[in-house]
Design a protein around this motif. Sequence first.
Motif, mmCIF file in Angstrom:
data_model
loop_
_atom_site.group_PDB
_atom_site.id
_atom_site.type_symbol
_atom_site.label_atom_id
_atom_site.label_comp_id
_atom_site.label_asym_id
_atom_site.label_seq_id
_atom_site.Cartn_x
_atom_site.Cartn_y
_atom_site.Cartn_z
ATOM 1 N N ASP A 1 0.925 -1.275 -0.014
ATOM 2 C CA ASP A 1 -0.033 -0.169 0.014
ATOM 3 C C ASP A 1 0.889 1.277 0.057
ATOM 4 O O ASP A 1 0.323 2.437 -0.003
ATOM 5 C CB ASP A 1 -1.070 0.052 1.207
ATOM 6 N N GLN A 2 2.358 1.070 0.142
ATOM 7 C CA GLN A 2 2.996 2.358 0.063
ATOM 8 C C GLN A 2 3.745 2.418 -1.437
ATOM 9 O O GLN A 2 4.508 3.439 -1.508
ATOM 10 C CB GLN A 2 4.008 2.016 1.116
ATOM 11 N N ILE A 3 3.605 1.239 -2.176
ATOM 12 C CA ILE A 3 4.447 1.692 -3.366
ATOM 13 C C ILE A 3 4.046 2.795 -4.410
ATOM 14 O O ILE A 3 4.992 3.384 -4.610
ATOM 15 C CB ILE A 3 4.300 0.230 -4.122
ATOM 16 N N ALA A 4 2.776 3.017 -4.300
ATOM 17 C CA ALA A 4 2.473 4.064 -5.643
ATOM 18 C C ALA A 4 3.004 5.376 -4.883
ATOM 19 O O ALA A 4 3.536 6.472 -5.821
ATOM 20 C CB ALA A 4 1.044 4.342 -5.610
ATOM 21 N N THR A 5 2.801 5.666 -3.523
ATOM 22 C CA THR A 5 3.562 6.947 -2.895
ATOM 23 C C THR A 5 4.993 7.155 -2.900
ATOM 24 O O THR A 5 5.688 8.105 -3.526
ATOM 25 C CB THR A 5 2.937 6.946 -1.268
ATOM 26 N N VAL A 6 5.468 5.737 -2.750
ATOM 27 C CA VAL A 6 7.255 6.043 -2.657
ATOM 28 C C VAL A 6 7.577 6.093 -4.222
ATOM 29 O O VAL A 6 8.428 6.800 -4.349
ATOM 30 C CB VAL A 6 7.797 4.626 -2.053
ATOM 31 N N GLU A 7 6.945 5.479 -5.152
ATOM 32 C CA GLU A 7 7.607 5.284 -6.426
ATOM 33 C C GLU A 7 7.273 6.709 -6.912
ATOM 34 O O GLU A 7 8.053 7.490 -7.845
ATOM 35 C CB GLU A 7 6.564 4.509 -7.366
ATOM 36 N N LYS A 8 6.113 7.673 -6.694
ATOM 37 C CA LYS A 8 6.026 9.102 -6.951
ATOM 38 C C LYS A 8 7.240 9.836 -6.530
ATOM 39 O O LYS A 8 7.586 10.697 -7.070
ATOM 40 C CB LYS A 8 4.636 9.335 -6.371
ATOM 41 N N ILE A 9 7.532 9.614 -5.289
ATOM 42 C CA ILE A 9 8.611 10.396 -4.787
ATOM 43 C C ILE A 9 9.886 10.454 -5.582
ATOM 44 O O ILE A 9 10.728 11.180 -5.904
ATOM 45 C CB ILE A 9 8.841 10.041 -3.160
ATOM 46 N N PHE A 10 10.248 9.036 -6.078
ATOM 47 C CA PHE A 10 11.497 8.810 -6.567
ATOM 48 C C PHE A 10 11.414 9.230 -8.262
ATOM 49 O O PHE A 10 12.365 9.419 -8.777
ATOM 50 C CB PHE A 10 11.733 7.296 -6.715
ATOM 51 N N SER A 11 10.173 9.537 -8.766
ATOM 52 C CA SER A 11 10.033 9.843 -10.119
ATOM 53 C C SER A 11 9.831 11.536 -9.951
ATOM 54 O O SER A 11 9.995 11.908 -11.313
ATOM 55 C CB SER A 11 8.804 9.206 -10.580
ATOM 56 N N ALA A 12 9.681 12.067 -9.082
ATOM 57 C CA ALA A 12 9.660 13.664 -8.831
ATOM 58 C C ALA A 12 11.005 13.961 -9.070
ATOM 59 O O ALA A 12 11.976 13.490 -8.664
ATOM 60 C CB ALA A 12 8.897 13.841 -7.592
ATOM 61 N N LYS A 13 11.137 15.284 -9.723
ATOM 62 C CA LYS A 13 12.270 15.926 -9.825
ATOM 63 C C LYS A 13 12.672 16.792 -8.566
ATOM 64 O O LYS A 13 13.797 17.509 -8.520
ATOM 65 C CB LYS A 13 12.080 16.946 -11.067
ATOM 66 N N ASP A 14 11.913 16.972 -7.728
ATOM 67 C CA ASP A 14 12.079 17.741 -6.460
ATOM 68 C C ASP A 14 12.154 16.905 -5.217
ATOM 69 O O ASP A 14 11.871 17.270 -4.293
ATOM 70 C CB ASP A 14 11.055 18.782 -6.204
ATOM 71 N N SER A 15 12.876 15.803 -5.604
ATOM 72 C CA SER A 15 13.189 15.059 -4.336
ATOM 73 C C SER A 15 14.460 14.557 -4.264
ATOM 74 O O SER A 15 15.266 14.984 -5.315
ATOM 75 C CB SER A 15 12.488 13.470 -4.579
ATOM 76 N N ALA A 16 15.104 14.425 -3.180
ATOM 77 C CA ALA A 16 16.667 14.388 -2.662
ATOM 78 C C ALA A 16 16.853 13.300 -1.659
ATOM 79 O O ALA A 16 15.902 13.014 -0.879
ATOM 80 C CB ALA A 16 17.036 15.775 -2.574
ATOM 81 N N PHE A 17 18.040 12.840 -1.835
ATOM 82 C CA PHE A 17 18.389 11.829 -0.840
ATOM 83 C C PHE A 17 19.111 12.880 0.303
ATOM 84 O O PHE A 17 19.967 13.878 -0.023
ATOM 85 C CB PHE A 17 19.679 10.798 -1.459
#
Length: 282
Positions: A132-148
């Motif tokens: 149930d977290q996959i869609a949200t986490v996948e969206k974070i990784f595909s966004a250009k405004d995310s960072a490690f």
Amino acid sequence: MITHTNESSTSSSEEMTSSDNEGRPMQVDNPHEEETSQIVEFEAYPPADEDWSGVCSLVVSLFQGITLDVGYFSQTLIDNYKVGTVIKGADIEEGEDDPVFAVASLLPLIVFKDKSKLEKIASSLLSKCESDQIATVEKIFSAKDSAFLINAKFANLPLQITAQLYKALKMELITERKENPNYNVKNLIVIGKSHVEPPKQRPQKKTKLSAPDIKYQSSDFTSLADVATESFSWKVKDETLAPVSSMACDDVWQGYRTLLVVPIDKFFKTVDKIIENLSAEN
């Protein structure tokens, strides 16, 4: 440059001297009586090519159980040195090893030029989260405004040094956000060490399997977990962790890793509390 002197003794006493960003000395004393002491000095520098091997070792330790190109990830961190710090020993003699004791960095996903390598990291991490977290986490990784947000360090590094890492990271990020749009990120992907403590006693009767009670290895990661919007953990095979403490302890814990998603506004609201708490701990 940050200079930190750690004096430790057989009675676990500790005296620390450091400098803040304006060069003023800051003294933190432990009232315990000293028996014998050893001075260890640390200095902070921007990541450089000469730190590649040490950064690789810390990245490997942090990303246990995850598929990634360690060399590429570490070089990307070094190349984006403006928001990053490595902690090394001071006064290293020529020819001596110059180990990296800690590295802190903020790496926007957009700076990864080889997107296939970033996709492999994302895929490996997604395999660890709940369905149930996959869609949200996948969206974070595909966004250009995310960072490690990378904070990897030796377990016995003085907590005051960790506080200064956060302080430097905050100031560098504020500055770089004004000059480089890549750093105007909205979400941080943070990975930290966590563990499961063994039960104090065996249950008297069988119970249904439940999720393990994950606890975090450091107080700064706990503070970030309190404001995270998503989190998940995975077990690290054949890893045991010892408590991070100045007190002698024979306990060992099953090692895990935990991923947090922390909104940048919540990070900025929390980081001052982290710095204050770490600076006060002995």
